[in-house]
Design a protein around this motif. Structure first.
Motif, PDB file in Angstrom:
ATOM      1  N   CYS A 121       0.814  -1.221   0.000  1.00 49.51           N
ATOM      2  CA  CYS A 121       0.000   0.000   0.000  1.00 49.51           C
ATOM      3  C   CYS A 121       0.847   1.271   0.000  1.00 49.51           C
ATOM      4  N   ILE A 122       1.987   1.271   0.712  1.00 49.18           N
ATOM      5  CA  ILE A 122       2.844   2.457   0.713  1.00 49.18           C
ATOM      6  C   ILE A 122       3.521   2.608  -0.645  1.00 49.18           C
ATOM      7  N   ALA A 123       4.192   1.559  -1.089  1.00 50.96           N
ATOM      8  CA  ALA A 123       4.968   1.625  -2.329  1.00 50.96           C
ATOM      9  C   ALA A 123       4.087   1.931  -3.540  1.00 50.96           C
ATOM     10  N   VAL A 124       2.988   1.229  -3.664  1.00 53.15           N
ATOM     11  CA  VAL A 124       2.142   1.391  -4.847  1.00 53.15           C
ATOM     12  C   VAL A 124       1.453   2.757  -4.841  1.00 53.15           C
ATOM     13  N   SER A 125       1.025   3.227  -3.665  1.00 54.89           N
ATOM     14  CA  SER A 125       0.424   4.566  -3.585  1.00 54.89           C
ATOM     15  C   SER A 125       1.432   5.627  -3.995  1.00 54.89           C
ATOM     16  N   LEU A 126       2.663   5.508  -3.490  1.00 57.87           N
ATOM     17  CA  LEU A 126       3.683   6.500  -3.830  1.00 57.87           C
ATOM     18  C   LEU A 126       4.060   6.442  -5.303  1.00 57.87           C
ATOM     19  N   SER A 127       3.991   5.264  -5.908  1.00 57.48           N
ATOM     20  CA  SER A 127       4.307   5.167  -7.336  1.00 57.48           C
ATOM     21  C   SER A 127       3.284   5.927  -8.177  1.00 57.48           C
ATOM     22  N   ARG A 128       2.061   6.055  -7.663  1.00 59.16           N
ATOM     23  CA  ARG A 128       1.038   6.845  -8.350  1.00 59.16           C
ATOM     24  C   ARG A 128       1.161   8.322  -8.015  1.00 59.16           C
ATOM     25  N   LEU A 129       1.431   8.614  -6.758  1.00 59.22           N
ATOM     26  CA  LEU A 129       1.470  10.008  -6.304  1.00 59.22           C
ATOM     27  C   LEU A 129       2.739  10.737  -6.731  1.00 59.22           C
ATOM     28  N   LEU A 130       3.833   9.980  -6.864  1.00 62.57           N
ATOM     29  CA  LEU A 130       5.123  10.565  -7.250  1.00 62.57           C
ATOM     30  C   LEU A 130       5.630   9.822  -8.490  1.00 62.57           C
ATOM     31  N   PRO A 131       5.001  10.054  -9.633  1.00 65.90           N
ATOM     32  CA  PRO A 131       5.255   9.217 -10.822  1.00 65.90           C
ATOM     33  C   PRO A 131       6.674   9.294 -11.377  1.00 65.90           C
ATOM     34  N   ASP A 132       7.427  10.325 -11.021  1.00 65.87           N
ATOM     35  CA  ASP A 132       8.808  10.418 -11.516  1.00 65.87           C
ATOM     36  C   ASP A 132       9.800   9.675 -10.625  1.00 65.87           C
ATOM     37  N   SER A 133       9.322   9.155  -9.519  1.00 67.00           N
ATOM     38  CA  SER A 133      10.214   8.518  -8.553  1.00 67.00           C
ATOM     39  C   SER A 133      10.431   7.037  -8.868  1.00 67.00           C
ATOM     40  N   GLU A 134      11.528   6.522  -8.334  1.00 65.56           N
ATOM     41  CA  GLU A 134      11.862   5.102  -8.464  1.00 65.56           C
ATOM     42  C   GLU A 134      11.531   4.445  -7.130  1.00 65.56           C
ATOM     43  N   ILE A 135      10.577   3.540  -7.135  1.00 62.44           N
ATOM     44  CA  ILE A 135      10.079   2.953  -5.891  1.00 62.44           C
ATOM     45  C   ILE A 135      10.550   1.508  -5.760  1.00 62.44           C
ATOM     46  N   TRP A 136      11.086   1.202  -4.595  1.00 60.69           N
ATOM     47  CA  TRP A 136      11.484  -0.159  -4.250  1.00 60.69           C
ATOM     48  C   TRP A 136      10.640  -0.616  -3.061  1.00 60.69           C
ATOM     49  N   ALA A 137      10.436  -1.920  -2.955  1.00 58.21           N
ATOM     50  CA  ALA A 137       9.671  -2.465  -1.833  1.00 58.21           C
ATOM     51  C   ALA A 137      10.254  -3.820  -1.442  1.00 58.21           C
ATOM     52  N   SER A 138      10.329  -4.059  -0.135  1.00 58.79           N
ATOM     53  CA  SER A 138      10.876  -5.340   0.339  1.00 58.79           C
ATOM     54  C   SER A 138       9.985  -5.915   1.428  1.00 58.79           C
ATOM     55  N   ASP A 139      10.052  -7.235   1.553  1.00 51.45           N
ATOM     56  CA  ASP A 139       9.330  -7.924   2.620  1.00 51.45           C
ATOM     57  C   ASP A 139       9.972  -9.289   2.827  1.00 51.45           C
ATOM     58  N   ILE A 140       9.894  -9.779   4.054  1.00 53.97           N
ATOM     59  CA  ILE A 140      10.435 -11.107   4.363  1.00 53.97           C
ATOM     60  C   ILE A 140       9.540 -12.209   3.812  1.00 53.97           C
ATOM     61  N   SER A 141       8.251 -11.873   3.584  1.00 53.93           N
ATOM     62  CA  SER A 141       7.262 -12.870   3.181  1.00 53.93           C
ATOM     63  C   SER A 141       7.084 -12.898   1.669  1.00 53.93           C
ATOM     64  N   GLN A 142       7.372 -14.057   1.072  1.00 54.20           N
ATOM     65  CA  GLN A 142       7.169 -14.219  -0.373  1.00 54.20           C
ATOM     66  C   GLN A 142       5.689 -14.089  -0.714  1.00 54.20           C
ATOM     67  N   GLU A 143       4.823 -14.604   0.149  1.00 51.66           N
ATOM     68  CA  GLU A 143       3.385 -14.532  -0.101  1.00 51.66           C
ATOM     69  C   GLU A 143       2.895 -13.080  -0.089  1.00 51.66           C
ATOM     70  N   ALA A 144       3.436 -12.282   0.843  1.00 48.77           N
ATOM     71  CA  ALA A 144       3.059 -10.867   0.880  1.00 48.77           C
ATOM     72  C   ALA A 144       3.514 -10.150  -0.391  1.00 48.77           C
ATOM     73  N   LEU A 145       4.698 -10.467  -0.869  1.00 51.84           N
ATOM     74  CA  LEU A 145       5.201  -9.822  -2.088  1.00 51.84           C
ATOM     75  C   LEU A 145       4.328 -10.151  -3.299  1.00 51.84           C
ATOM     76  N   LEU A 146       3.777 -11.347  -3.336  1.00 49.07           N
ATOM     77  CA  LEU A 146       2.862 -11.699  -4.427  1.00 49.07           C
ATOM     78  C   LEU A 146       1.623 -10.810  -4.399  1.00 49.07           C
ATOM     79  N   VAL A 147       1.137 -10.524  -3.195  1.00 51.03           N
ATOM     80  CA  VAL A 147      -0.009  -9.629  -3.047  1.00 51.03           C
ATOM     81  C   VAL A 147       0.368  -8.218  -3.494  1.00 51.03           C
ATOM     82  N   ALA A 148       1.540  -7.744  -3.054  1.00 49.65           N
ATOM     83  CA  ALA A 148       1.992  -6.406  -3.429  1.00 49.65           C
ATOM     84  C   ALA A 148       2.128  -6.272  -4.944  1.00 49.65           C
ATOM     85  N   LYS A 149       2.691  -7.291  -5.581  1.00 49.67           N
ATOM     86  CA  LYS A 149       2.860  -7.244  -7.032  1.00 49.67           C
ATOM     87  C   LYS A 149       1.503  -7.219  -7.745  1.00 49.67           C
ATOM     88  N   LYS A 150       0.557  -7.976  -7.224  1.00 48.12           N
ATOM     89  CA  LYS A 150      -0.799  -7.974  -7.800  1.00 48.12           C
ATOM     90  C   LYS A 150      -1.400  -6.573  -7.708  1.00 48.12           C
TER      91      LYS A 150
END
Length: 290
Positions: free
Chosen positions: A133-162
């Motif tokens: 929610c933080i990374a994806v929102s910022l990618s929309r709000l700050l479209p010129d920025s380069e956004i990275w996101a990390s998590d220990i959970s592979q399952e959570a990252l699948l949700v984030a990517k979706k």
């Protein structure tokens, strides 16, 4: 005589059922579950009270109400939660986004021009991203920025990517994802203008105070830590090495530890820091500057 099949009839029955089960906001929850099922804005239910429900809609609605009566959060039943003008997909592998986290995104979006007056192409890391929610929102709000996101959970990252695929417009650079326990697998050559994070921050001894909806359904890995200070001190120590000079670390945190985080950050070499309150006047955010 057969029972009515109108929207209002089942809404009232469901509200009464949830109330008897001790659900805190039975009418609101019954409305959200029905509005989502019918793909209507919740406010539109009030102009559709006499609308008949077909047998399949009644069956699915009953199933949803039973799930809610067992304290399953509405967001996990519908599979989505509104956050900063977008609907985010969520499941049991991710926390349900909170208003406090939305406040953190709002603050950074508004302050970024002041914090970095000469830059629009910011490099930002969302540490412990969960649903994204933080990374994806910022990618929309700050479209010129380069956004990275990390998590220990592979399952959570699948949700984030979706969520990234569904929320980010075509042609936009997608968020870059890293499966990592905090900074463990993040390239040490990367430097960020800002690191935002909603890490686990509830001490395990507070589990007994947590409502059943959270305790029985949301991922404990993203919520609880056994030792707040032992978890956060290395986070602070490592984060500063990933920040550009003048970069900031913005943490959502436990109000009881905000003062400690601020002092510890300054002890570790951050140039300055502030504590910000959330809308409930709790010390919820700590901002540290390199």
């Amino acid at each position: 005589m057969s029972e009515p099949n109108t929207l209002l009839y089942y809404l009232k029955r469901s509200t009464d059922f949830l109330e008897k089960k001790g659900i805190p906001n039975p009418r609101v929850d019954a409305e959200w579950l029905l509005a989502d099922l019918l793909n209507l804005p919740r406010i539109k239910l009030y102009s559709q009270f006499e609308m008949p429900l077909d047998p399949k809609e009644i069956e699915v609605y009953r199933e949803r109400i039973v799930e809610r009566s067992k304290r399953k959060p509405v967001a996990y039943i519908t599979g989505k939660k509104g956050f900063h003008k977008f609907d985010f997909y969520v499941n049991e592998h991710t926390l349900i986004p909170r208003p406090e986290t939305e406040e953190l995104v709002d603050w950074f979006h508004k302050e970024s021009k002041i914090l970095f007056p000469d830059k629009t192409d910011l490099k930002i890391l969302d540490l412990c991203t969960g649903s994204g929610c933080i990374a994806v929102s910022l990618s929309r709000l700050l479209p010129d920025s380069e956004i990275w996101a990390s998590d220990i959970s592979q399952e959570a990252l699948l949700v984030a990517k979706k969520n990234d695929e569904e929320v980010t417009p075509p042609g936009r650079t997608p968020v870059r994802y890293i499966e990592s326990d905090l900074f463990q697998k993040i390239d040490t050559n990367l430097k960020f203008h800002a690191i935002l994070s909603n890490p686990p921050y509830i001490p395990s001894e507070e589990k007994k105070e947590i409502m059943e909806d959270v305790l029985n359904f949301e991922p404990h890995l993203a919520l609880f830590i056994d030792d707040f200070k032992n978890f956060h001190k290395p986070l602070l120590e490592t984060a500063i090495t990933y920040l550009e000079t003048g970069g900031i670390l913005a943490l959502e945190t436990h109000p009881d530890f905000a003062d400690w985080l601020l002092q510890e950050g300054q002890n570790l070499g951050y140039r300055s820091g502030t504590i910000r309150e959330d809308s409930s006047q709790k010390q919820r955010f700590v901002i540290l500057k390199r």
